[in-house]
Design a protein around this motif. Structure first.
Motif: not given
Length: 811
Positions: A316-343
């Motif tokens: 698995y891999l997860g990533y979160e990021i946030s950025y404060e545009i100014d004192t009143l506005n904040l944006v954030s994002a996240q992205f996650n991927i995961n995988g599995s394989r079995g026999r």
């Protein structure tokens, strides 16, 4: 329904209008000052200046400039506490009175702050950190305060978390129930929604800050998950720099190598967190045994024995990021991927007797492969009001999807009166979900109001194929009667309103959530459809009363809902074992639960949490097994079997015997009763269920530490049977080196028992069945854990009013 929805919508719209107008309302107060070093009397830049109101809530934040000055303006009249904090300095607290409207400008002059250390001397914190904390609607387990976080993975450590238990198959239970939601940092994640066991086995406990068991989820959380919510917090607070952990591990003979870790960084207005991990989980060959005794006009006795082995890889891999545009506005994002394989590989010998004479016999070899992957991505925008930074408007969007592909080849030999040809099975499942949400938070003195609207669009798909072997043509031909294409769409419209009030020693959190659900099921190959629509009002209330000497009571009530997922709905029939078939049920209805919780907690030298609960289930979704005497096949599926109730007692103790030796107990005992209709007959079952984990650790000189654990898990009760109890033990040792940055650990699990027989007994109106699986029980763990990080005091920061951890984490 219409009046309730209209009322909530009106409240929400009025709140938004109030937000717009109040954001522009003037506030004339102003606080200024200059921060200097108390030792050399030099001005200090980039010192964080927080302004707290009477409720200890931050309303303004600033940073000192190059001349050491700061300014906090547009303040309401009132009493405040100013707190100046900086890397390498002790916090400085100054009360400020702005209640006099004739004097709304205060110059604090020179504020001197004292360094915590002189030079680069090492600072050691020797205070004992509490592990368990009781809050108004949840219990929090501090993973970083448990020294065994360097030894075990997240799944193994959950045995020690209050109200959680883990059985022999690594299934997690919350208050004895397997239906719950797992969140990462307050948000749903594809890592936990596709196959949480694979990810939790890959996730080192050292990468987790804490685990919150939300027993009475507020109305802002989705109502799904009968038992509640498990919230795993991995995000770490970082100021001007970065930190992280890396963990390498090996487990044998069951298990395998694994790696995982997290990195958190903050540079000016930009903050981010990365977590990743992967492991191999192999199970050497183990033996299996099944016996089925039927009661009908032609009774029979079925014996099956064999071996099974498997090898799985996941990451698995997860990533979160946030950025404060100014004192009143904040944006954030996240992205996650995961995988599995079995026999996997299963060998099986089957013998069916009637009147002590063999009537059917065969040998079977099943080779299976499966793989899956999932991903989710989200974007959030947050707007704060100028007059009060705790008034928040958040707009969010999230996409989530995953696939699971299964393939099995079944070869049958040594046939006696068994004419089923060799066959192959394919099952391709797809799930996608889109969510749009608007949340608004409006604090008014001691009252905090939250409201929100949400729309969830889900799409489940399954394409399954059955192929029989044609000996004459030497080919596998599709069987249309056993193949189909299946779609299920589920749309949910939601509105919620929550109120939280704090008065002296009382805390109250109450709210309601209304949900309209529309379901459409389409069997494409057979041209048949199923439509369902249902409306629900989901209330919740939690009350907290603080007592003297760090004690308190908690009382909570909530209603939860369980909507069936693709695995429970999918009509694909798994025929890996010709005598036992498994499938989903596309006509399932949602299940409901009413849950009452009462708790008492006290914390002095140690902490004690005592709880009692009552849970009532309606239309509960449970596995149902029915034997067909005409085909000699037992079909297991899911059904809304009826009702169930559960009484529960919980006790959690964490006690430091001295500064070297600690002791903890996590225990729960419950009595459950379930009843319903199976194959046209009333069936009921009841019994005592329990679990307890006793842990003790001793700190030795030169960074050594030894720990011991004893876990007891009682039988699990369902409508048609039970599983047997389990007792396990482990002993571990760890060594901290290089100023506690590097830790080497080893664990010996179940040293006194090499194998364990997992028994499952199942009964129905016309049959009894016993399944036994002999598992490897004794195992060894080795792990290496490394912590790293660096603070960068010289990085400049612009003035800001909100922090990255102000992002609303609940959807």
């Amino acid at each position: 329904m219409r009046s309730v929805l209209s009322t909530l919508l009106a409240m929400f719209v009025c709140s938004l209008l109030g937000f717009s107008s109040l954001a522009q309302s003037p506030a004339r107060g102003k606080i200024t000052g200059t921060v200097v070093d108390s030792v050399d009397n030099k001005v200090r830049d980039y010192i964080t200046v927080n302004l707290l109101n009477e409720q200890k809530v931050t309303v303004k934040v600033d940073f000192t400039k190059t001349d050491g000055s700061f300014m906090l303006d547009r303040l309401k009249p009132g009493n405040y506490m100013l707190v100046a904090v900086g890397v390498g300095y002790k916090p400085k607290m100054i009360p400020v009175n702005l209640s006099d409207t004739a004097r709304l400008t205060v110059n604090l002059g020179t504020i001197d702050i004292a360094p915590t250390v002189i030079g680069l001397q090492e600072v050691k914190v020797t205070a004992i950190k509490p592990i368990v904390k009781q809050e108004v609607d949840r219990i929090t387990y501090d993973m970083q305060a448990d020294p065994e976080n360097k030894v075990f993975n997240a799944l193994e450590m959950m045995r020690k978390v209050p109200l959680l238990s883990v059985d022999a198959d690594n299934n997690v239970y919350l208050k004895g129930n397997a239906d719950f939601r797992i969140l990462i940092n307050g948000r749903p994640s594809s890592m936990m929604e596709r196959n949480y066991r694979d990810v939790l086995r890959s996730m080192p406990a050292s990468s987790i800050e804490r685990i919150e068991v939300i027993t009475t989820p507020p109305a802002k959380y989705d109502a799904e998950g009968l038992a509640g919510i498990i919230n795993i917090i991995t995000r770490k607070t970082v100021d001007n720099g970065y930190n992280g952990t890396i963990n390498l591990s090996e487990r044998f003979p069951v298990g395998g190598p694994g790696v995982g870790g997290t990195v958190s960084a903050k540079f000016g207005k930009l903050g981010m967190t990365l977590m990743t991990g992967g492991n191999q989980y192999r199970t050497p060959s183990i033996s299996t045994f099944s016996e089925r005794d039927t009661r009908n006009l032609n009774p029979s006795l079925l014996f099956q024995n064999g071996t099974t082995r498997s090898n799985n890889y996941s990451g698995y891999l997860g990533y979160e990021i946030s950025y404060e545009i100014d004192t009143l506005n904040l944006v954030s994002a996240q992205f996650n991927i995961n995988g599995s394989r079995g026999r996997g590989f299963v060998f099986q010998n089957s013998l069916l007797n009637a009147n002590a004479e063999p009537i059917e016999q065969y040998e079977l070899a099943n080779t299976s492969r499966d793989q899956g992957r999932g991903m989710d991505a989200a974007f959030n925008y947050q707007r704060s009001a100028k007059v009060d930074k705790n008034r928040l408007l958040t707009i969010s969007y999230r996409y989530f999807g995953y696939t699971n592909n299964q393939k099995a080849n079944v070869d049958i030999t040594e046939r006696i009166n068994f004419d089923l040809p060799d066959y192959r099975q394919f099952n391709d499942q797809q799930f996608s979900e889109q969510t749009v949400q608007v949340d608004y938070v409006y604090p008014v003195k001691k009252l905090n109001v939250e409201a929100g609207l949400k729309a969830i669009m889900r799409d489940n798909r399954s394409d399954f194929l059955f192929e029989s072997f044609d000996q004459e043509a030497n080919t596998f031909d599709p069987d249309p009667a056993r193949s189909n294409r299946f779609t299920n769409t589920q749309n949910v419209l939601v509105a919620y309103n929550t109120y939280q009030y704090t008065f002296k020693k009382w805390g109250l959190k109450a709210g309601a959530r209304i949900e309209q659900t529309m379901v459409k099921v389409d069997f494409i190959s057979t041209d048949s459809k199923v439509d369902q629509n249902y409306f629900n009002v989901i209330p919740s209330i939690a009350i907290n009363r603080k007592l003297k000497k760090n004690a308190g009571f908690n009382l909570g009530y909530t209603q939860r809902i369980q909507r069936p997922g693709i695995y429970q709905l999918n009509p694909f029939v798994d025929r890996s074992n010709p005598n036992f078939e498994r499938s989903g049920n596309p006509t399932l209805r949602p299940a409901f639960v009413n849950d009452f919780q009462l708790g008492f907690n006290t914390s002095k030298k140690g902490s004690v949490n005592v709880g009692a609960g009552y849970t009532n289930f309606r239309d509960m979704i449970m596995p149902v097994a029915v034997f067909n005497p005409e085909t000699n096949i037992t079909r297991a599926t899911f059904g809304n079997t009826g009702r169930a109730r559960l009484f529960m007692l919980m006790l959690n103790i964490n006690y430091p015997i001295n500064k070297y030796w600690n002791f903890s107990l996590n225990s729960r005992v419950a009595h459950g009763r379930v009843s319903g209709v199976v194959d046209g007959q009333v069936v009921s079952n009841q019994g005592i269920m329990y679990q307890a984990n006793v842990s003790t650790g001793y700190k030795l000189p030169k960074g050594w530490r030894v720990n011991g654990n004893l876990t007891m898990v009682g039988p699990n009760i369902n409508i048609q049977g039970t599983t047997n109890a389990m007792v396990s033990s482990s002993f571990s040792a760890s060594k901290d080196m290089f100023k506690d940055k590097l830790a080497l650990s080893a664990a010996f699990n179940n040293p006194f028992t090499r194998f364990r027989d997992a028994r499952r007994e199942t009964f129905g109106p016309n049959f009894n069945q016993l399944d036994i699986r002999r598992d490897y029980f004794r195992s060894f763990n080795l792990s290496l854990n490394y912590k790293f990080g660096k603070l960068k005091e010289a990085i400049k920061k612009n003035k800001r009013g909100i922090r990255n951890d102000d992002v609303q984490t609940g959807n």
